[in-house]
Motif scaffolding. Structure first.
Motif, PDB file in Angstrom:
ATOM      1  N   TRP A  25      -4.119   0.946  -3.015  1.00  0.00           N
ATOM      2  CA  TRP A  25      -3.762  -0.352  -2.887  1.00  0.00           C
ATOM      3  C   TRP A  25      -4.528  -1.051  -3.609  1.00  0.00           C
ATOM      4  CZ3 TRP A  25      -4.364  -3.726   1.851  1.00  0.00           C
ATOM      5  CH2 TRP A  25      -3.434  -4.746   2.198  1.00  0.00           C
ATOM      6  N   PRO A  31       0.792  -1.056   0.066  1.00  0.00           N
ATOM      7  CA  PRO A  31       0.017   0.055   0.018  1.00  0.00           C
ATOM      8  C   PRO A  31       0.765   1.232  -0.030  1.00  0.00           C
ATOM      9  CG  PRO A  31      -0.250  -1.149   2.044  1.00  0.00           C
ATOM     10  CD  PRO A  31       0.613  -2.031   1.166  1.00  0.00           C
ATOM     11  N   LEU A  83      -9.028   1.815  -4.198  1.00  0.00           N
ATOM     12  CA  LEU A  83      -8.479   0.469  -4.180  1.00  0.00           C
ATOM     13  C   LEU A  83      -8.781  -0.192  -5.668  1.00  0.00           C
ATOM     14  CD1 LEU A  83     -10.301  -0.728  -1.172  1.00  0.00           C
ATOM     15  CD2 LEU A  83      -7.648  -0.594  -1.380  1.00  0.00           C
ATOM     16  N   ALA A 110       0.611   4.615   1.537  1.00  0.00           N
ATOM     17  CA  ALA A 110      -0.570   5.245   2.366  1.00  0.00           C
ATOM     18  C   ALA A 110       0.162   5.830   3.700  1.00  0.00           C
ATOM     19  CB  ALA A 110      -1.538   4.486   2.994  1.00  0.00           C
ATOM     20  N   LEU A 147      -8.097  -5.321   3.760  1.00  0.00           N
ATOM     21  CA  LEU A 147      -8.685  -4.046   3.407  1.00  0.00           C
ATOM     22  C   LEU A 147      -9.252  -3.075   4.999  1.00  0.00           C
ATOM     23  CD1 LEU A 147     -10.622  -4.348   0.322  1.00  0.00           C
ATOM     24  CD2 LEU A 147      -8.175  -4.092   0.609  1.00  0.00           C
ATOM     25  N   TYR A 170       2.103   1.325  -9.781  1.00  0.00           N
ATOM     26  CA  TYR A 170       0.593   1.285  -9.814  1.00  0.00           C
ATOM     27  C   TYR A 170       0.217   2.068 -11.111  1.00  0.00           C
ATOM     28  CZ  TYR A 170      -0.459   0.282  -5.170  1.00  0.00           C
ATOM     29  OH  TYR A 170      -0.474  -0.674  -3.935  1.00  0.00           O
ATOM     30  N   LEU A 224      -8.860   6.258   0.203  1.00  0.00           N
ATOM     31  CA  LEU A 224      -8.072   5.197  -0.291  1.00  0.00           C
ATOM     32  C   LEU A 224      -8.638   4.530  -1.404  1.00  0.00           C
ATOM     33  CD1 LEU A 224      -6.100   2.749   0.252  1.00  0.00           C
ATOM     34  CD2 LEU A 224      -8.117   1.626   1.701  1.00  0.00           C
ATOM     35  N   LEU A 277      -6.157  -2.240   6.908  1.00  0.00           N
ATOM     36  CA  LEU A 277      -5.395  -0.989   6.368  1.00  0.00           C
ATOM     37  C   LEU A 277      -6.362   0.129   6.698  1.00  0.00           C
ATOM     38  CD1 LEU A 277      -3.303   0.537   4.928  1.00  0.00           C
ATOM     39  CD2 LEU A 277      -4.443   0.058   2.627  1.00  0.00           C
ATOM     40  N   ASN A 279      -6.543  -9.084   0.066  1.00  0.00           N
ATOM     41  CA  ASN A 279      -5.609  -8.089   1.188  1.00  0.00           C
ATOM     42  C   ASN A 279      -6.582  -7.809   2.181  1.00  0.00           C
ATOM     43  OD1 ASN A 279      -3.187  -7.627   0.226  1.00  0.00           O
ATOM     44  ND2 ASN A 279      -3.841  -6.462  -1.686  1.00  0.00           N
TER      45      ASN A 279
END
Length: 163
Positions: A77, A12, A23, A14, A101, A37, A21, A104, A99
């Motif tokens: 992420w 991630p 995703l 962050a 989530l 990314y 966030l 996070l 993941n």
């Protein structure tokens, strides 16, 4: 990283002051090969975020793009930690591992919204049930999603109210 081997997401991006966030599902082959990314040249993520944040993301080197995004209050992420997939299409994802989530999201004290980049990512929204967050389903920034840029931007502009 092409072929039908196991593919894994990036860590991630962050900071604790993130307010949104974003995703995705799982990086495509171009992103995996570049180690970045949204690296596919036709992916509209960076132009969309540039329009929303007002920061010149397209002109920046990758590390500077990430820093500018974080300064704007955005974290990144993917919902899928690892999977098997031939090529880059979400429809070809097999044997996926999710993941965490929720973990996070709970680690980001200023988080106000979670935005899912595309329908595959949005299917993971249930992980966030019970958290006091706005959930946004956005049209995919992928070039495989053929909605015109202006139409995508219309929906993506929702992110601006959290930044």
């Amino acid at each position: 990283m092409s072929g039908e081997g196991a593919k894994s997401c990036f860590p991630p991006v962050a900071r604790p002051d993130a307010r949104v966030l974003v995703l995705g599902s799982l990086p495509g082959d171009a992103s995996l090969q570049a180690g970045q990314y949204y690296a596919h040249p036709r992916n509209q993520f960076w132009p969309l975020m540039q329009a929303i944040t007002g920061r010149p993301l397209a002109e920046l080197a990758y590390a500077e793009r990430l820093e500018a995004l974080q300064q704007a209050g955005v974290a990144l992420w993917d919902v899928i930690a690892s999977a098997r997939r031939r090529g880059s299409l979400d429809a070809d994802i097999r044997d996926q591992q999710a993941n965490d989530l929720r973990e996070l999201a709970q680690s980001l004290p200023r988080l106000r919204a979670v935005a899912f980049n595309g329908a595959t990512a949005a299917r993971a929204a249930g992980q966030l049930d019970g958290l006091a967050l706005d959930i946004l389903a956005l049209p995919s920034s992928s070039p495989a999603h053929t909605l015109a840029f202006d139409r995508k931007l219309e929906v993506w502009r929702q992110l601006g109210r959290y930044l």
